[in-house]
Design an enzyme around this catalytic site. Structure first.
Site, PDB file in Angstrom:
ATOM      1  N   ASP A  65      50.781  77.376   9.771  1.00 22.87           N
ATOM      2  CA  ASP A  65      51.958  76.989   8.988  1.00 22.87           C
ATOM      3  C   ASP A  65      53.122  77.649   9.730  1.00 22.87           C
ATOM      4  OD1 ASP A  65      52.849  75.741   6.245  1.00 22.87           O
ATOM      5  OD2 ASP A  65      53.891  77.634   6.284  1.00 22.87           O
ATOM      6  N   LYS A 104      46.335  79.095   0.166  1.00 26.68           N
ATOM      7  CA  LYS A 104      47.438  79.404   1.078  1.00 26.68           C
ATOM      8  C   LYS A 104      47.430  80.903   1.331  1.00 26.68           C
ATOM      9  CE  LYS A 104      50.834  77.471   3.295  1.00 26.68           C
ATOM     10  NZ  LYS A 104      50.909  76.136   3.908  1.00 26.68           N
TER      11      LYS A 104
HETATM   12  P1  NDP Z   1      56.910  76.190  12.663  1.00 26.14           P
HETATM   13  O1  NDP Z   1      56.882  77.674  12.553  1.00 26.14           O
HETATM   14  O2  NDP Z   1      56.213  75.546  13.791  1.00 26.14           O
HETATM   15  O3  NDP Z   1      58.407  75.671  12.642  1.00 26.14           O
HETATM   16  C1  NDP Z   1      59.286  75.978  11.602  1.00 26.14           C
HETATM   17  C2  NDP Z   1      60.664  75.473  11.975  1.00 26.14           C
HETATM   18  O4  NDP Z   1      61.512  75.616  10.846  1.00 26.14           O
HETATM   19  C3  NDP Z   1      61.291  76.277  13.084  1.00 26.14           C
HETATM   20  O5  NDP Z   1      62.147  75.468  13.823  1.00 26.14           O
HETATM   21  C4  NDP Z   1      62.069  77.336  12.303  1.00 26.14           C
HETATM   22  O6  NDP Z   1      63.154  77.901  13.024  1.00 26.14           O
HETATM   23  C5  NDP Z   1      62.573  76.511  11.148  1.00 26.14           C
HETATM   24  N1  NDP Z   1      62.827  77.382  10.001  1.00 26.14           N
HETATM   25  C6  NDP Z   1      61.971  78.282   9.442  1.00 26.14           C
HETATM   26  N2  NDP Z   1      62.568  78.921   8.436  1.00 26.14           N
HETATM   27  C7  NDP Z   1      63.799  78.414   8.351  1.00 26.14           C
HETATM   28  C8  NDP Z   1      64.905  78.666   7.514  1.00 26.14           C
HETATM   29  N3  NDP Z   1      64.846  79.592   6.545  1.00 26.14           N
HETATM   30  N4  NDP Z   1      66.038  77.931   7.701  1.00 26.14           N
HETATM   31  C9  NDP Z   1      66.102  76.993   8.676  1.00 26.14           C
HETATM   32  N5  NDP Z   1      65.088  76.720   9.514  1.00 26.14           N
HETATM   33  C10 NDP Z   1      63.970  77.425   9.355  1.00 26.14           C
HETATM   34  O7  NDP Z   1      56.333  75.664  11.258  1.00 26.14           O
HETATM   35  P2  NDP Z   1      55.765  74.207  10.912  1.00 26.14           P
HETATM   36  O8  NDP Z   1      56.470  73.172  11.689  1.00 26.14           O
HETATM   37  O9  NDP Z   1      54.289  74.291  10.955  1.00 26.14           O
HETATM   38  O10 NDP Z   1      56.163  74.093   9.360  1.00 26.14           O
HETATM   39  C11 NDP Z   1      57.409  73.550   8.917  1.00 26.14           C
HETATM   40  C12 NDP Z   1      57.293  73.137   7.463  1.00 26.14           C
HETATM   41  O11 NDP Z   1      56.267  72.148   7.332  1.00 26.14           O
HETATM   42  C13 NDP Z   1      56.915  74.246   6.476  1.00 26.14           C
HETATM   43  O12 NDP Z   1      57.511  73.988   5.226  1.00 26.14           O
HETATM   44  C14 NDP Z   1      55.414  74.082   6.349  1.00 26.14           C
HETATM   45  O13 NDP Z   1      54.905  74.638   5.153  1.00 26.14           O
HETATM   46  C15 NDP Z   1      55.309  72.563   6.364  1.00 26.14           C
HETATM   47  N6  NDP Z   1      54.000  72.015   6.710  1.00 26.14           N
HETATM   48  C16 NDP Z   1      53.390  72.331   7.883  1.00 26.14           C
HETATM   49  C17 NDP Z   1      52.180  71.761   8.218  1.00 26.14           C
HETATM   50  C18 NDP Z   1      51.525  71.977   9.531  1.00 26.14           C
HETATM   51  O14 NDP Z   1      50.530  71.297   9.806  1.00 26.14           O
HETATM   52  N7  NDP Z   1      52.017  72.854  10.379  1.00 26.14           N
HETATM   53  C19 NDP Z   1      51.476  70.865   7.260  1.00 26.14           C
HETATM   54  C20 NDP Z   1      52.260  70.521   6.089  1.00 26.14           C
HETATM   55  C21 NDP Z   1      53.448  71.117   5.825  1.00 26.14           C
HETATM   56  P3  NDP Z   1      62.977  79.328  13.732  1.00 26.14           P
HETATM   57  O15 NDP Z   1      62.179  79.074  14.958  1.00 26.14           O
HETATM   58  O16 NDP Z   1      64.373  79.764  13.978  1.00 26.14           O
HETATM   59  O17 NDP Z   1      62.274  80.209  12.735  1.00 26.14           O
END
Ligand code: NDP
Length: 448
Positions: free
Chosen positions: A169, A129
């Protein structure tokens, strides 16, 4: 005291002494070790070989300075990270996160979780990571590109198609992957599969963008089916509105569920008629604006400040897809009171230990992140295969493989839970099944 508890206490004491401030890492390790008790009892050879204290220590960690020019011509500075957690079963594989909260403890927790998740996919990938405390929000295109180029100018030394293959991520989507990959290629002259989540015109895989969200729903469907239930007609809430949340919502709707709420880090929208995903995609993927914009187009919907409030909405199924520890015990209790009966984790470690206890005490069907969100990295591994073979599979081919992988993960995890005396506890099953493959590989490879 049981022997296994003694071993767990020793390992926990050791990591807390070394890195007392890495709370998320302690949380992730404890969650895994607790569920490994029956494995530790059954396999004293793991303890004799010091395997548990080795498996919680990354093989290598790099931290580096990332200087970059902002639009005013000033030099800004962020910190970059890459954690090579475990390569027992394959090259390091795991995403890059760009978010102001990023620190070494968060990188280590994510790398640790990734190791077992990757093992569950059945594909030959180790755990890694990385990321930076850089915040892409509010930055211009030029600033994001210059940051990515500077980040890769250091990171390129530690990655490679057979060494370490990063992906996206939080805060790292198609745009960032493009800039990072472009810079890697420029420095190394290598056009190879060093990154996954690439654009479709330069080596990306169809269905990778959708894979984590779709995979989550394939896993959820298996879990419900196994318990005589189905998704069709159910009311669902999904936190986040990024990559995972968006495609989880898309697949949930395709399966006939009604998704009534989504969020970002500022607040959440509630649309009792069902979220219109085209609007969410336009706001988040194209305009890069806040989720509150949604209500301008849809008067049926309301916007509420504060992302935690999403857990107070009445529904059948909750899918946390934003970030770690987003559901605490208090929110979990509200979910239960409101009648939620199934929860599957799209985000990594979105539930605090207190929240997980609440799900378990109230008999929720619970799909843990390591298993339920493994579809993203599994499809990344399929992208690596396509890159190595210099060919591209169709969307349907990749999606079919993803489905098979998720069904297989569900059966592996539920079988492991049965084998080790905790039938129905998928969190324990995921930790056990993920751990055993990595542990056996490490045993075979000697003192590594
Ligand atoms: P993105 O950056 O595309 O989206 C993240 C989302 O979560 C956004 O809507 C963001 O809002 C919100 N968010 C981030 N931080 C916070 C917070 N502190 N409180 C509330 N909302 C928050 O990321 P992903 O969709 O790629 O990732 C989301 C989760 O999934 C993470 O935990 C990641 O590790 C996990 N994941 C992702 C994978 C992937 O393929 N992308 C694979 C497996 C797991 P805002 O826009 O306001 O920041």
């Amino acid at each position: 005291m049981e022997q296994s508890q003694k071993v767990i206490d020793q390992v926990m004491a050791q990591i807390k002494k070394r890195d007392p401030h890495e709370l998320e890492f302690h949380q992730a390790v404890l969650e895994v070790l607790e569920s490994l008790k029956p494995v530790i009892e059954k396999h004293p050879e793991f303890v004799e070989a010091g395997l548990l204290s080795r498996i919680v220590e990354p093989e290598r960690m790099v931290m580096f300075r990332v200087p970059w020019y902002d639009d005013q011509g000033r030099i800004q500075m962020n910190r970059g990270y890459r954690v090579h957690f475990n390569s027992a079963i394959g090259p390091y594989k795991g995403g890059l996160r760009f978010h102001p909260s990023v620190n070494l403890g968060i990188m280590k927790f994510l790398g640790f979780e990734q190791t077992f998740k990757n093992s569950l996919t059945g594909l030959p990938i180790g755990g890694g990571k990385g990321g930076s405390d850089f915040d892409p929000k509010g930055k211009s295109e030029g600033e994001v590109m210059r940051f990515c180029q500077s980040f890769m100018t250091e990171l390129f030394r530690y990655v490679g198609a057979d060494v370490d293959v990063p992906a996206g991520d939080i805060g790292v989507g198609a745009r960032e992957v493009g800039y990072l990959y472009g810079q890697y290629k420029r420095i190394t002259m290598l056009y190879h599969g060093v990154f996954t989540g690439k654009g479709l015109t330069y080596g990306g895989s169809l269905a990778r963008k959708q894979a984590t969200g779709y995979g989550l729903l394939y896993f959820l469907r298996e879990m419900l089916k196994d318990n005589g239930k189905e998704i069709t007609g159910k009311k669902v809430i999904i936190s986040g509105s990024g990559n995972v949340a968006t495609y989880a919502a898309e697949k949930a709707q395709e399966m006939g569920a009604r998704v009534v709420a989504m969020s970002d880090s500022n607040g959440y929208i509630f649309d009792p008629e069902g979220i219109k995903l085209d609007t969410v995609k336009r706001i988040k993927e194209i305009e890069r604006k806040r989720i509150k914009e949604y209500v301008k187009d849809h008067p049926s919907a309301q916007y509420y400040e504060g992302s935690k409030g999403i857990w107070t909405i009445k529904c059948d199924i909750a899918l946390p897809c934003a970030t770690q520890n987003e559901i605490d015990e208090e929110s979990a209790k509200i979910l239960v009171t409101n009648g939620v009966w199934a929860l599957a984790e799209g985000a990594n470690m979105p539930s605090t230990p207190g929240a997980i206890k609440t799900y378990q005490n109230n008999g929720l069907l619970f799909g843990p992140a390591k298993a339920a969100n493994a579809g993203g990295v599994a499809t990344s591994a399929l992208e690596m295969s396509q890159n190595s073979m210099r060919l591209s599979w169709t969307f349907e081919e990749v999606d079919a493989k993803l489905k098979d992988i998720m069904v297989n993960i569900y059966s592996q995890v539920s079988q492991a839970a049965r084998d080790y005396g905790c039938a129905g506890d998928l969190a324990a099953g995921a930790n056990i099944a993920g751990f055993l493959k990595v542990a056996n590989a490490m045993m075979a490879q000697g003192a590594v």
